[in-house]
Write a protein that holds these residues in place. Structure first.
Motif, PDB file in Angstrom:
ATOM      1  N   VAL A 264       0.814  -1.235   0.097  1.00 12.09           N
ATOM      2  CA  VAL A 264       0.006  -0.107  -0.044  1.00 12.09           C
ATOM      3  C   VAL A 264       0.909   1.221  -0.130  1.00 12.09           C
ATOM      4  N   PRO A 265       0.542   2.404  -0.337  1.00 13.42           N
ATOM      5  CA  PRO A 265       1.094   3.623  -0.433  1.00 13.42           C
ATOM      6  C   PRO A 265       1.282   4.045   1.130  1.00 13.42           C
ATOM      7  N   LYS A 266       2.461   4.532   1.340  1.00 10.79           N
ATOM      8  CA  LYS A 266       2.641   5.346   2.659  1.00 10.79           C
ATOM      9  C   LYS A 266       1.479   6.146   3.264  1.00 10.79           C
ATOM     10  N   LYS A 267       1.312   6.077   4.629  1.00 11.44           N
ATOM     11  CA  LYS A 267       0.277   6.693   5.038  1.00 11.44           C
ATOM     12  C   LYS A 267       0.161   8.368   4.767  1.00 11.44           C
ATOM     13  N   ARG A 268      -1.127   8.734   4.363  1.00  9.49           N
ATOM     14  CA  ARG A 268      -1.186  10.086   4.147  1.00  9.49           C
ATOM     15  C   ARG A 268      -1.819  10.750   5.593  1.00  9.49           C
ATOM     16  N   ARG A 269      -0.944  11.642   6.098  1.00 11.91           N
ATOM     17  CA  ARG A 269      -1.361  12.173   7.427  1.00 11.91           C
ATOM     18  C   ARG A 269      -1.972  13.568   7.141  1.00 11.91           C
ATOM     19  N   TYR A 270      -3.023  13.793   8.063  1.00 10.23           N
ATOM     20  CA  TYR A 270      -3.863  15.045   7.979  1.00 10.23           C
ATOM     21  C   TYR A 270      -3.592  16.007   9.377  1.00 10.23           C
ATOM     22  N   TRP A 271      -2.820  15.141  10.336  1.00  5.97           N
ATOM     23  CA  TRP A 271      -2.273  15.832  11.429  1.00  5.97           C
ATOM     24  C   TRP A 271      -3.274  16.693  12.386  1.00  5.97           C
ATOM     25  N   ILE A 272      -4.266  17.375  11.740  1.00  8.04           N
ATOM     26  CA  ILE A 272      -4.842  18.375  12.543  1.00  8.04           C
ATOM     27  C   ILE A 272      -6.517  18.136  12.411  1.00  8.04           C
ATOM     28  N   GLU A 273      -6.695  17.232  11.561  1.00  5.38           N
ATOM     29  CA  GLU A 273      -8.197  16.703  11.530  1.00  5.38           C
ATOM     30  C   GLU A 273      -8.172  15.261  11.221  1.00  5.38           C
ATOM     31  N   SER A 274      -9.269  14.597  11.394  1.00  6.07           N
ATOM     32  CA  SER A 274      -9.529  13.101  11.204  1.00  6.07           C
ATOM     33  C   SER A 274      -9.779  12.886   9.562  1.00  6.07           C
ATOM     34  N   SER A 275      -9.917  11.553   9.429  1.00  7.02           N
ATOM     35  CA  SER A 275     -10.257  11.279   8.216  1.00  7.02           C
ATOM     36  C   SER A 275     -11.507  11.764   7.877  1.00  7.02           C
TER      37      SER A 275
ATOM     38  N   LEU B 257     -18.516  -2.136  11.271  1.00 11.97           N
ATOM     39  CA  LEU B 257     -18.613  -0.854  11.868  1.00 11.97           C
ATOM     40  C   LEU B 257     -17.665  -0.255  12.852  1.00 11.97           C
ATOM     41  N   ALA B 258     -17.365  -1.095  13.844  1.00 14.65           N
ATOM     42  CA  ALA B 258     -16.427  -0.586  14.751  1.00 14.65           C
ATOM     43  C   ALA B 258     -15.204  -0.227  14.088  1.00 14.65           C
ATOM     44  N   VAL B 259     -14.729  -1.174  13.249  1.00 19.58           N
ATOM     45  CA  VAL B 259     -13.484  -0.719  12.615  1.00 19.58           C
ATOM     46  C   VAL B 259     -13.530   0.451  11.624  1.00 19.58           C
ATOM     47  N   TYR B 260     -14.498   0.764  11.008  1.00 15.34           N
ATOM     48  CA  TYR B 260     -15.006   1.637  10.229  1.00 15.34           C
ATOM     49  C   TYR B 260     -14.667   2.965  10.975  1.00 15.34           C
ATOM     50  N   ASP B 261     -15.588   3.146  12.169  1.00 15.71           N
ATOM     51  CA  ASP B 261     -15.442   4.123  13.059  1.00 15.71           C
ATOM     52  C   ASP B 261     -14.134   4.592  13.408  1.00 15.71           C
ATOM     53  N   ARG B 262     -13.455   3.504  13.845  1.00 23.18           N
ATOM     54  CA  ARG B 262     -11.951   3.616  14.386  1.00 23.18           C
ATOM     55  C   ARG B 262     -11.308   4.485  13.141  1.00 23.18           C
ATOM     56  N   ASN B 263     -11.238   4.054  12.055  1.00 20.09           N
ATOM     57  CA  ASN B 263     -10.509   4.316  10.883  1.00 20.09           C
ATOM     58  C   ASN B 263     -10.935   5.695  10.762  1.00 20.09           C
ATOM     59  N   MET B 264     -12.009   6.074  10.747  1.00 19.53           N
ATOM     60  CA  MET B 264     -12.672   7.500  10.417  1.00 19.53           C
ATOM     61  C   MET B 264     -12.163   8.580  11.137  1.00 19.53           C
ATOM     62  N   ALA B 265     -11.942   8.048  12.603  1.00 20.12           N
ATOM     63  CA  ALA B 265     -11.433   8.902  13.871  1.00 20.12           C
ATOM     64  C   ALA B 265      -9.842   9.334  13.666  1.00 20.12           C
ATOM     65  N   ARG B 266      -9.234   8.386  12.745  1.00 13.35           N
ATOM     66  CA  ARG B 266      -7.674   8.655  12.608  1.00 13.35           C
ATOM     67  C   ARG B 266      -7.353   9.845  12.077  1.00 13.35           C
TER      68      ARG B 266
ATOM     69  N   PHE C 175     -13.940   8.231  -4.290  1.00 15.67           N
ATOM     70  CA  PHE C 175     -13.282   9.172  -2.859  1.00 15.67           C
ATOM     71  C   PHE C 175     -13.758   8.125  -1.658  1.00 15.67           C
ATOM     72  N   LEU C 176     -14.991   7.516  -1.684  1.00 11.68           N
ATOM     73  CA  LEU C 176     -15.461   6.782  -0.572  1.00 11.68           C
ATOM     74  C   LEU C 176     -14.456   5.431  -0.369  1.00 11.68           C
ATOM     75  N   SER C 177     -14.190   4.929  -1.570  1.00 15.61           N
ATOM     76  CA  SER C 177     -13.305   3.723  -1.590  1.00 15.61           C
ATOM     77  C   SER C 177     -11.898   3.841  -0.876  1.00 15.61           C
ATOM     78  N   GLU C 178     -11.511   5.358  -0.847  1.00 13.57           N
ATOM     79  CA  GLU C 178     -10.207   5.278  -0.368  1.00 13.57           C
ATOM     80  C   GLU C 178     -10.407   5.391   1.072  1.00 13.57           C
ATOM     81  N   ARG C 179     -11.278   5.370   1.504  1.00 18.06           N
ATOM     82  CA  ARG C 179     -11.642   5.275   3.280  1.00 18.06           C
ATOM     83  C   ARG C 179     -11.862   4.033   3.525  1.00 18.06           C
ATOM     84  N   LEU C 180     -11.824   2.981   2.730  1.00 16.41           N
ATOM     85  CA  LEU C 180     -12.411   1.758   3.049  1.00 16.41           C
ATOM     86  C   LEU C 180     -11.253   0.652   2.881  1.00 16.41           C
TER      87      LEU C 180
END
Length: 258
Positions: A112-123, A151-160, A211-216
C-alpha cells in the motif's frame, strides 16, 4: 512456479507509460463512454465490466474489470500520474520492478502507499471538508446494515488522522478477490441510495464512489488482519502544494469545496 504479476495503470487520457517493464498494463477507464480508443491500452469495457459507471467510480472501473477478466496471480492498481517507487525521481524507469514486487511480497501479501497524514483533522472531517458529507453518512448506514462486523473498525479508521489513500495497492489474488467483492458489495448499495442526488453534483463530486473507497481499504485490511508493507508513491506530474494548501485552508474556514 513464478507468479504472474499485473499492475493496472488507470488512465482516462493518453499518457507516458512504463516501456521497459511488461508487468504494467495501461487500461483505458471509461472506454464504454468514449469513441476514442487509446493504442496499446486495454479497454475496461470488455467482459464483465462497469465501464459506463466511470464518471462516478473513476479508476475503480479498472479494479472491477480485473476482478473478472485478469488471470494474474498478483494484481495492482496505480494511476498514470502516481506510481509506487522508492525513488523521488519523476522517472518511469525508477518505479517498482517485477523483482522489487516479488521481494516485497515475500514479507506480506499486500503493498500500500505510505500513510497520508492529516495531522490536525480526522479522516472523517477531512472528507466532510472536501466532499458532500451525505455520501459518508450513507456509507456508514450501509456498513451498519449490511456489514455490521466492520462498523467498529470503520468508525475507528474514520477517527484517525491518517489513511492509505489514492486507491493504490498491490495484492495477491486471494486478497484481491476478497477485497474487491467486499468493496463493491458496499458501494453498489450506496449507489442505489444516493445516485439520484449524485447526478446533480458537479463532475468532480460525481466521482464520489472513488472518494469513498479511499476510506475503505484500511477498514478491510484491519478487520481481516491482513499485514501490509508501505511503499512510497511518486507523483509524475509536479504538485502545486501552494494551491493545495490554499484549498485546504479555504475548506477549514468555511468556504466549502474550492
Amino acid at each position: 512456479m513464478v507468479a504472474k504479476i499485473q499492475i493496472l495503470v488507470a488512465a482516462h487520457i493518453q499518457a507516458p507509460m512504463p516501456s521497459n517493464n511488461n508487468i504494467y498494463m495501461p487500461i483505458q477507464v471509461g472506454s464504454a463512454i468514449t469513441s476514442k480508443a487509446f493504442p496499446g491500452y486495454i479497454a475496461d469495457d470488455t467482459g464483465t465490466n462497469i465501464s459506463n459507471k466511470n464518471p462516478y467510480f473513476n479508476e475503480l472501473t479498472a479494479l472491477y474489470w480485473a476482478r473478472y477478466n485478469s488471470d494474474a496471480d498478483v494484481i495492482g492498481l496505480v494511476h498514470y500520474r502516481r506510481f509506487f517507487s522508492f525513488s523521488k525521481k519523476k522517472d518511469l524507469n525508477t518505479i517498482l520492478s517485477e523483482t522489487d514486487i516479488q521481494d516485497l511480497l515475500k514479507k506480506t501479501s499486500v503493498l500500500v502507499p505510505k500513510k497520508r497524514r492529516y495531522w490536525i483533522e480526522s479522516s472523517q472531517s477531512h472528507y466532510r471538508h472536501a466532499h458532500h458529507g451525505v455520501a459518508l453518512d450513507v456509507l456508514r448506514e450501509v456498513i451498519a446494515d449490511n456489514q455490521p462486523a466492520y462498523l467498529a473498525v470503520y468508525d475507528r479508521n474514520m477517527a484517525r488522522t491518517w489513511a492509505h489513500m489514492f486507491n493504490m495497492f498491490i495484492m495477491r489474488r486471494d486478497e484481491y478477490n476478497d477485497y474487491v467483492d467486499w468493496l463493491f458489495e458496499i458501494l453498489f448499495v450506496v449507489e442505489k441510495r444516493i445516485q439520484p442526488e449524485v447526478i446533480t453534483w458537479d463532475s468532480y463530486e460525481q466521482r464520489v464512489y472513488g472518494f469513498l473507497s479511499e476510506r475503505l481499504l484500511d477498514v478491510w485490511l484491519e478487520k481481516n488482519h491482513v499485514s501490509y508493507t508501505e511503499v512510497p508513491v511518486t507523483f509524475m506530474a509536479k504538485q502545486n502544494w501552494l494551491r493545495k494548501g490554499g484549498r485546504f485552508l479555504a475548506r477549514k474556514i468555511g468556504f466549502g469545496r474550492v
